[in-house]
Design a protein around this motif. Structure first.
Motif, short mmCIF file in Angstrom:
data_model
loop_
_atom_site.label_atom_id
_atom_site.label_comp_id
_atom_site.label_asym_id
_atom_site.label_seq_id
_atom_site.Cartn_x
_atom_site.Cartn_y
_atom_site.Cartn_z
N GLY A 1 5.64 39.24 -24.02
CA GLY A 1 4.36 38.93 -24.65
C GLY A 1 3.57 37.95 -23.79
N PHE A 2 2.31 37.79 -24.13
CA PHE A 2 1.43 36.90 -23.38
C PHE A 2 0.51 36.15 -24.32
CE2 PHE A 2 2.57 40.34 -20.55
CZ PHE A 2 2.96 39.65 -19.42
N ASP A 3 0.43 34.84 -24.12
CA ASP A 3 -0.59 34.02 -24.78
C ASP A 3 -1.73 33.88 -23.79
OD1 ASP A 3 1.09 33.66 -26.96
OD2 ASP A 3 1.80 31.69 -26.28
N LEU B 1 1.45 28.84 -10.77
CA LEU B 1 2.00 30.12 -11.19
C LEU B 1 3.52 30.09 -11.12
CD1 LEU B 1 -0.46 32.60 -9.45
CD2 LEU B 1 -0.37 31.97 -11.87
N GLY B 2 4.17 30.58 -12.16
CA GLY B 2 5.63 30.61 -12.22
C GLY B 2 6.26 29.37 -12.82
N ASP B 3 5.48 28.31 -13.07
CA ASP B 3 6.04 27.10 -13.67
C ASP B 3 6.49 27.36 -15.10
OD1 ASP B 3 5.48 25.58 -11.44
OD2 ASP B 3 3.86 24.42 -12.36
N GLU B 4 7.59 26.73 -15.50
CA GLU B 4 8.00 26.75 -16.90
C GLU B 4 7.01 25.91 -17.69
OE1 GLU B 4 12.02 25.90 -18.00
OE2 GLU B 4 12.81 26.96 -16.25
N VAL B 5 6.70 26.39 -18.88
CA VAL B 5 5.75 25.72 -19.76
C VAL B 5 6.41 25.52 -21.11
CG1 VAL B 5 3.54 26.01 -20.96
CG2 VAL B 5 3.75 26.75 -18.59
N ARG B 6 6.22 24.37 -21.69
CA ARG B 6 6.69 24.07 -23.04
C ARG B 6 5.48 23.97 -23.96
NH1 ARG B 6 11.07 25.96 -22.35
NH2 ARG B 6 12.60 24.94 -21.05
N ALA B 7 5.67 24.34 -25.21
CA ALA B 7 4.58 24.21 -26.19
C ALA B 7 4.07 22.77 -26.16
CB ALA B 7 5.08 24.58 -27.58
N GLY B 8 2.76 22.63 -26.08
CA GLY B 8 2.14 21.31 -26.04
C GLY B 8 1.83 20.81 -24.64
N ALA C 1 -0.46 24.54 -24.13
CA ALA C 1 0.28 25.77 -24.42
C ALA C 1 0.65 25.84 -25.90
CB ALA C 1 1.55 25.83 -23.58
N ASP C 2 0.53 27.04 -26.46
CA ASP C 2 0.92 27.26 -27.85
C ASP C 2 2.42 27.47 -27.99
OD1 ASP C 2 -1.75 27.17 -28.70
OD2 ASP C 2 -2.02 29.33 -28.39
N ASN C 3 3.04 28.06 -26.94
CA ASN C 3 4.46 28.42 -26.99
C ASN C 3 5.13 28.13 -25.65
OD1 ASN C 3 4.59 29.89 -29.66
ND2 ASN C 3 2.96 31.06 -28.66
N ASP C 4 6.45 28.13 -25.65
CA ASP C 4 7.22 28.03 -24.41
C ASP C 4 7.06 29.33 -23.63
OD1 ASP C 4 8.12 25.66 -25.50
OD2 ASP C 4 10.17 26.35 -25.83
N GLY C 5 7.14 29.24 -22.30
CA GLY C 5 7.08 30.44 -21.47
C GLY C 5 6.92 30.10 -20.01
N LEU C 6 6.30 31.02 -19.26
CA LEU C 6 6.01 30.82 -17.83
C LEU C 6 4.53 30.93 -17.61
CD1 LEU C 6 8.67 32.98 -15.90
CD2 LEU C 6 8.61 30.50 -16.18
N GLU D 1 -14.83 32.46 -21.48
CA GLU D 1 -14.24 33.28 -20.42
C GLU D 1 -12.74 33.07 -20.32
OE1 GLU D 1 -17.14 34.38 -16.85
OE2 GLU D 1 -16.64 32.25 -16.89
N TYR D 2 -12.05 34.12 -19.85
CA TYR D 2 -10.61 34.06 -19.62
C TYR D 2 -10.29 33.00 -18.56
CZ TYR D 2 -6.05 35.33 -17.81
OH TYR D 2 -4.75 35.28 -17.39
N VAL D 3 -9.21 32.24 -18.81
CA VAL D 3 -8.78 31.22 -17.85
C VAL D 3 -7.36 31.48 -17.36
CG1 VAL D 3 -8.35 28.75 -17.46
CG2 VAL D 3 -10.34 29.49 -18.81
N CYS D 4 -6.41 31.70 -18.28
CA CYS D 4 -5.02 31.90 -17.85
C CYS D 4 -4.19 32.53 -18.94
CB CYS D 4 -4.39 30.58 -17.39
SG CYS D 4 -4.09 29.41 -18.74
N SER D 5 -2.95 32.90 -18.57
CA SER D 5 -1.98 33.46 -19.51
C SER D 5 -0.63 32.79 -19.32
CB SER D 5 -1.79 34.96 -19.28
OG SER D 5 -2.98 35.66 -19.50
N VAL D 6 0.09 32.66 -20.41
CA VAL D 6 1.47 32.20 -20.40
C VAL D 6 2.33 33.37 -20.88
CG1 VAL D 6 3.17 30.64 -21.43
CG2 VAL D 6 0.91 29.78 -20.74
N GLY D 7 3.29 33.79 -20.06
CA GLY D 7 4.21 34.85 -20.45
C GLY D 7 5.25 34.28 -21.40
N THR D 8 5.52 35.00 -22.48
CA THR D 8 6.49 34.55 -23.49
C THR D 8 7.60 35.60 -23.62
OG1 THR D 8 5.20 35.56 -25.28
CG2 THR D 8 4.74 33.25 -24.76
N GLY D 9 8.68 35.23 -24.27
CA GLY D 9 9.81 36.15 -24.40
C GLY D 9 10.36 36.51 -23.03
#
Length: 120
Positions: free
Chosen positions: A45-47, A63-70, A89-94, A108-116
């Protein structure tokens, strides 16, 4: 490789894309060399994040960094560097994808965080 919506290029992505194409050609026997597989990262999924207002985007993740919610993903600043808004970030992901152009208009679109996230 699928490159839709990139809005720009970077050397590492191009290098990985070219190597991937050559690995496919090796895997199907079009080239005699051995396949050189690397673990693949997959997101289920993607946020997606847009700009709450216009200005300049200042990313706080690569790009590729781990992200934690908040975690702060980016800030929108004025031309003098003053922060107009901060997006977290809304959720944990990359940190999966980002716009290449620094200027942004409201919405406008800025970025995406991959989830799951998993690997195969």
């Amino acid at each position: 490789p699928e490159l839709g919506g990139a809005v720009g290029w970077d050397r590492e992505s191009v290098r990985k894309g070219v190597e991937g194409v050559f690995n496919v050609l090796r895997g199907y026997g079009f080239l005699d060399e051995d396949v050189d597989p690397e673990p693949q990262t997959r997101a289920t999924g993607f946020d997606q994040y847009g700009a709450p207002n216009g200005g300049l985007v200042r990313f706080e993740r690569e790009l590729g960094d781990e992200v934690r919610a908040g975690d702060t993903l980016y800030r929108i600043t004025d031309v003098f560097g003053a922060t107009k808004s901060r997006v977290t970030a809304d959720n944990d992901g990359l940190f999966w994808r980002q716009r290449r152009l620094p200027q942004v208009a409201t919405g406008e679109y800025v970025c995406s965080v991959g989830t799951g996230i998993d690997s195969y």
